[in-house]
Design a protein around this motif. Sequence first.
Motif, PDB file in Angstrom:
ATOM      1  N   LEU A 174      39.351  32.478  41.260  1.00  0.00           N
ATOM      2  CA  LEU A 174      39.747  34.310  41.216  1.00  0.00           C
ATOM      3  C   LEU A 174      41.156  33.943  40.995  1.00  0.00           C
ATOM      4  O   LEU A 174      41.767  33.669  41.670  1.00  0.00           O
ATOM      5  CB  LEU A 174      39.848  33.943  42.486  1.00  0.00           C
ATOM      6  N   ASN A 175      41.426  34.988  39.672  1.00  0.00           N
ATOM      7  CA  ASN A 175      42.713  34.881  39.548  1.00  0.00           C
ATOM      8  C   ASN A 175      43.541  33.562  39.281  1.00  0.00           C
ATOM      9  O   ASN A 175      44.894  33.413  39.943  1.00  0.00           O
ATOM     10  CB  ASN A 175      43.061  36.108  40.424  1.00  0.00           C
ATOM     11  N   LEU A 176      42.337  32.832  38.869  1.00  0.00           N
ATOM     12  CA  LEU A 176      43.428  31.269  38.332  1.00  0.00           C
ATOM     13  C   LEU A 176      43.437  30.385  39.693  1.00  0.00           C
ATOM     14  O   LEU A 176      43.753  29.106  39.869  1.00  0.00           O
ATOM     15  CB  LEU A 176      44.876  31.035  37.709  1.00  0.00           C
ATOM     16  N   LYS A 177      42.614  30.820  41.106  1.00  0.00           N
ATOM     17  CA  LYS A 177      43.022  29.963  42.599  1.00  0.00           C
ATOM     18  C   LYS A 177      41.313  30.024  42.172  1.00  0.00           C
ATOM     19  O   LYS A 177      40.731  30.500  42.909  1.00  0.00           O
ATOM     20  CB  LYS A 177      44.007  30.964  43.189  1.00  0.00           C
ATOM     21  N   LYS A 178      41.359  28.763  42.815  1.00  0.00           N
ATOM     22  CA  LYS A 178      39.648  27.465  42.903  1.00  0.00           C
ATOM     23  C   LYS A 178      39.719  28.163  43.677  1.00  0.00           C
ATOM     24  O   LYS A 178      40.355  28.401  45.361  1.00  0.00           O
ATOM     25  CB  LYS A 178      40.385  26.512  43.251  1.00  0.00           C
ATOM     26  N   LYS A 179      38.430  28.468  43.836  1.00  0.00           N
ATOM     27  CA  LYS A 179      37.316  29.239  45.313  1.00  0.00           C
ATOM     28  C   LYS A 179      35.950  28.242  45.470  1.00  0.00           C
ATOM     29  O   LYS A 179      35.397  28.048  44.203  1.00  0.00           O
ATOM     30  CB  LYS A 179      36.798  30.392  45.308  1.00  0.00           C
TER      31      LYS A 179
ATOM     32  N   ARG B  49      39.269  45.695  37.324  1.00  0.00           N
ATOM     33  CA  ARG B  49      40.043  45.827  38.546  1.00  0.00           C
ATOM     34  C   ARG B  49      41.347  45.257  38.374  1.00  0.00           C
ATOM     35  O   ARG B  49      41.416  44.235  36.623  1.00  0.00           O
ATOM     36  CB  ARG B  49      39.684  46.213  39.743  1.00  0.00           C
ATOM     37  N   GLU B  50      41.975  44.623  39.307  1.00  0.00           N
ATOM     38  CA  GLU B  50      42.978  43.438  39.064  1.00  0.00           C
ATOM     39  C   GLU B  50      41.980  42.121  39.181  1.00  0.00           C
ATOM     40  O   GLU B  50      43.398  41.305  39.127  1.00  0.00           O
ATOM     41  CB  GLU B  50      43.718  44.078  39.819  1.00  0.00           C
ATOM     42  N   ASP B  51      41.197  41.982  39.430  1.00  0.00           N
ATOM     43  CA  ASP B  51      40.491  40.826  38.892  1.00  0.00           C
ATOM     44  C   ASP B  51      39.722  40.128  38.144  1.00  0.00           C
ATOM     45  O   ASP B  51      39.146  40.643  37.579  1.00  0.00           O
ATOM     46  CB  ASP B  51      39.841  40.397  40.705  1.00  0.00           C
ATOM     47  N   LEU B  52      40.592  38.967  37.669  1.00  0.00           N
ATOM     48  CA  LEU B  52      39.575  37.918  36.966  1.00  0.00           C
ATOM     49  C   LEU B  52      38.958  36.858  38.199  1.00  0.00           C
ATOM     50  O   LEU B  52      39.300  36.029  37.826  1.00  0.00           O
ATOM     51  CB  LEU B  52      40.356  37.095  35.835  1.00  0.00           C
ATOM     52  N   ILE B  53      37.555  36.714  37.290  1.00  0.00           N
ATOM     53  CA  ILE B  53      37.067  35.620  38.301  1.00  0.00           C
ATOM     54  C   ILE B  53      35.959  34.656  36.481  1.00  0.00           C
ATOM     55  O   ILE B  53      35.762  35.024  36.278  1.00  0.00           O
ATOM     56  CB  ILE B  53      35.742  36.638  38.839  1.00  0.00           C
ATOM     57  N   GLU B  54      36.044  33.931  37.043  1.00  0.00           N
ATOM     58  CA  GLU B  54      35.773  33.140  35.489  1.00  0.00           C
ATOM     59  C   GLU B  54      34.782  31.668  36.898  1.00  0.00           C
ATOM     60  O   GLU B  54      35.339  31.270  37.821  1.00  0.00           O
ATOM     61  CB  GLU B  54      36.828  31.545  35.790  1.00  0.00           C
ATOM     62  N   LEU B  55      33.503  32.032  36.565  1.00  0.00           N
ATOM     63  CA  LEU B  55      31.908  31.330  36.688  1.00  0.00           C
ATOM     64  C   LEU B  55      31.884  30.377  35.560  1.00  0.00           C
ATOM     65  O   LEU B  55      32.244  30.119  34.576  1.00  0.00           O
ATOM     66  CB  LEU B  55      30.969  32.467  37.246  1.00  0.00           C
ATOM     67  N   ILE B  56      31.752  29.103  36.545  1.00  0.00           N
ATOM     68  CA  ILE B  56      31.123  27.993  36.368  1.00  0.00           C
ATOM     69  C   ILE B  56      29.130  27.485  35.812  1.00  0.00           C
ATOM     70  O   ILE B  56      28.882  27.603  37.156  1.00  0.00           O
ATOM     71  CB  ILE B  56      31.893  26.863  36.228  1.00  0.00           C
ATOM     72  N   PRO B  57      28.669  28.336  35.266  1.00  0.00           N
ATOM     73  CA  PRO B  57      27.235  27.600  35.216  1.00  0.00           C
ATOM     74  C   PRO B  57      26.700  26.431  35.856  1.00  0.00           C
ATOM     75  O   PRO B  57      27.094  25.727  35.796  1.00  0.00           O
ATOM     76  CB  PRO B  57      26.278  27.706  34.199  1.00  0.00           C
ATOM     77  N   GLY B  58      26.594  26.535  37.116  1.00  0.00           N
ATOM     78  CA  GLY B  58      25.495  24.914  37.533  1.00  0.00           C
ATOM     79  C   GLY B  58      26.686  24.463  38.399  1.00  0.00           C
ATOM     80  O   GLY B  58      26.651  23.669  39.554  1.00  0.00           O
TER      81      GLY B  58
END
Lengths: 657, 333
Positions: A107-112, A92-101
């Motif tokens: 989430l939408n360029l903001k760190k979580k 939908r409107e979200d882009l999530i970037e995961l880093i294995p490990g």
Amino acid sequence: MKPLKYKSLVVFVLIVAVLTAYLPAAAAGSDDILSIELTVGSEIMKANGAVIRVEKPHVSGNTVYLPLDPILECFGAEIVYTSKGTVEIIYREDLIELIPGSSEYYLNLKKKQLVSAVRQGLKGLMVPLELITENFDVRTEYNPANGKIQIIMEDDGALTDLSFLTDSITKPAVGNSYFNWRVNVPSSSRIIDISFNSRYVCILNSYRGIAIEIEVLPADGKTLEEYYNSVIEDPESYLYSEPSEALLRQDVVPAYAEFQYTNPDYEAVLERAFVKDNYIYILRLTYYIETDPETITENSYLMGIINSFSLDYTGNDRTVQNLSTVEYGLVKFENYFVLDATTGYTLWEISVLPEWDVVEQSFNYIFLGTGRKEYISIYVLEGPSETDVAAYGRHMLSNYEKYMNPGLYKLISAEEGSLAGYKSYNIMYRLTVGDSEYIYDDRFVFANGLMYNLTVKAPAESYEEKSAVIDNLLETFRIGDLSGTDFKDYFEFYNSMFGSRRLASSDRIVPYQDRNYKWSLRLPGYWMSYASFLNNVKAFSSPYAHIEVAVEAVPALKSIENEDIEKQFTILSIFLDNFENVKTVDKIVKEKDENVRLLVYRIEDEEEQLFGELKCRIVTGNEYSYCFMTLVSDSSNTSATTEEVENIWASFTVSGR
Amino acid sequence: MRIKLKITAIFLLLAMMLPTITYGSNAAKVGEYSVTDVVKKVSPSVVGIIGKAKTGDTVIDSSADGLLFGTGVIIKPNGYIITNAHVVRNMEKIVVVLSNSRAYQARLKALDNMYDLALIKIDKGMLPAATFGDMGSVEVGETVVAIGTPLSFSLRNSATMGIISGINRSVDSEFRLIQSDVAINKGNSGGPLVNMKGEVIGITSTKYMGYGIEGMSFSIPIDTVQYVISHFEKYGKVMRPWLGVRMSESLLATYGLPTDEGLTINEVVPGSPAEKAGLMEDDRILEVDGVSVNTIIDYNECMKKYLPGDTAQFTIMRAGNIIKVSVVFSQVP
């Protein structure tokens, strides 16, 4: 009796079994509800009753780990395993970037932060249940006693309101969840304009004769009072009119400045300005069937609309139609080229920060950014004769080295790379402009028979901290597909009328003649000539340096010694009005055996980022007088450029004397 | 005894009836479907596509309130849909409407104008993906069904029937198309052409409707569709190998008559792979890696095997001599 009953029962069961074997598996829920069931330690996942084999969920410490890919497949999310080792999820409107490990993610360029790290499993990523619960609109339940995990999605994202297709507004209010404003609108209103970053919206209600505009502008540190004073001091620049009433209300929440006026189209306008979080919000109601703005203030319905404006909207309100165009923390800008009434093509598209805007735009280029100090510029030019972008890039680099001022220019890197899936040549350099240093990242790409030149400019002191964001933006750059079309021919035609093109395919000196205004000169073939709407003006620039030449012809002046000679030449007077300058030379000199009025200006415009020298030579022929202008920026002030522009001046000839 | 016989009789009767009350994969085991079955099987995989026209400063088709529509086919359960490029190219906001009338926002993932195909994505899972057929088994004369959104969005998922009139057709196209006589209209674009096994064998494209002769419609063959989809998935676009020549086919080939004259090179682009390999004007390309090429379609179909950077051996005729030239393709500039 008993044996008979038993046998009939067996036969009955067999009949039912045979019949039900041919019935399609019943769904656990309806089409719009998704129910996923997993069990710790089991490779069976059920999605609406359908069985799927997955990597076994497990528990580590207090964290339940689930297989990411099959769950997201059921959601319909997009998963991308990137070349840099991260995993991107688009949903939908979200882009999530995961880093294995890592337990950090974006989430939408903001760190979580997650409680536990994402892990690489045997078949894909294993993620904490928390990731699913926090970022997807689902209910999750975990029963530690039996290890069962249930994920219920009740809203599958189906659209319930398609009125956006016709730009009609069906809700009682509109808002922007990114910029946090909302305002009531009358029913049967329509959106008639919205900018790509949704910082400008215009809504029309023809039944009531009103237009409502909302504009979000950078405050640049200005307070509400400072803004109010700016408008009072120079209303023409802000309102295009004198206000009949002006108020500063700092006793209310939110505080506002209000201006009532009649616009140049004789329409009544009431405008309010608010300042919050370094933005100025302009709410403008135009009552176009009336002239006197008092008809707005005396209309309780219209004032109800004005007074409904607030700055606390964050989305998730069913009574508000969200007009934000922000997706994954970015807004998409598409360069859509309209060929005719039924055909258009996307030349390119890029996503930028919502705070960015169009700084400058013309037929074949655009600058997107916060201003002249921080932007991405994209030029589209006719394809050069070379087919190898690396060879072209190295040729550009050798000319940068030749024409850029070594005291201000320093090469950082030059290398082959890729951009938008095409081979590119990238040149990065540091340049001093005025008192500040900037990083320029130049990228050249050949595609669709055209040359795309993308340049990123950012202040050097903050470049490193912004480089990750800039890299993200560059990764969103896409070049449109023009295969199988005649677009290149159309582009060359339009470019010749509205854009710029090389004077000649070779680099050698070539003549240029203006027969209408009876002058000629000679320039290197690699110089670009610019289409002009003014027939009496011709402009040229070098692609390798910040140097420009322009010739403007006007009916012959009686004397070149006029005090107001600058005003006789449109281009010169507009230039001097728009750029900060100081005249350093104004005299008559003898050049090329004739009297020449020589005017030299030192240009130092921090806002426009132009520092250099403008030299104007004014001569007169039989029918016309000419202003021969050269602009050399400090960054290109070298002996090579000086010689080049002086040679062009030396070749300038007026015919028919 | 009487009760036992009755129950057994009922059981046997039901067992005999079973093939006529089942459908779906079980029916495939007993041969082709009826037209109704085909439509029932495939229709859930067919979507209507509607969107707001991009305007720049110009309104496109203002009579339709700036709305454009077409058809698409679900190719993966997690929401990937194939359609024609010309359907979505000019759409600003793409909305997909499923056969159950639920609508979802879509985004454009990849597009190729030359093949007239585009891949869009909705964020919805557990969708019924269409089954693709095999071009090798498509025969002239076989019955086919087209499903689409003919003239108005309210007519979406309409079905029409016809036969395959020809394969290896080309209409102002440099690629092979399937010709059929199914009735199609503008909104059918992007929809499936389906065989009587319920398999998609083509994607309808009304791009070629300009030829305006009744009883002739054209579809992009499924092997081409699959080729383009695989490139979209791997590279985000079609990676065409570029030779860098302008060439023409013989007159016999233009008329569809048998010939082995090959393709004549009319121009070699400076700096291109062709120039680097030593190809010259007036050379005639006869074969590429042993495959005869006598028409532009032959050449383009052959090029599907290659990527930029691949090498191929060209057999050419030059001044009466046959020579072999090795060419390394590059990316289309």
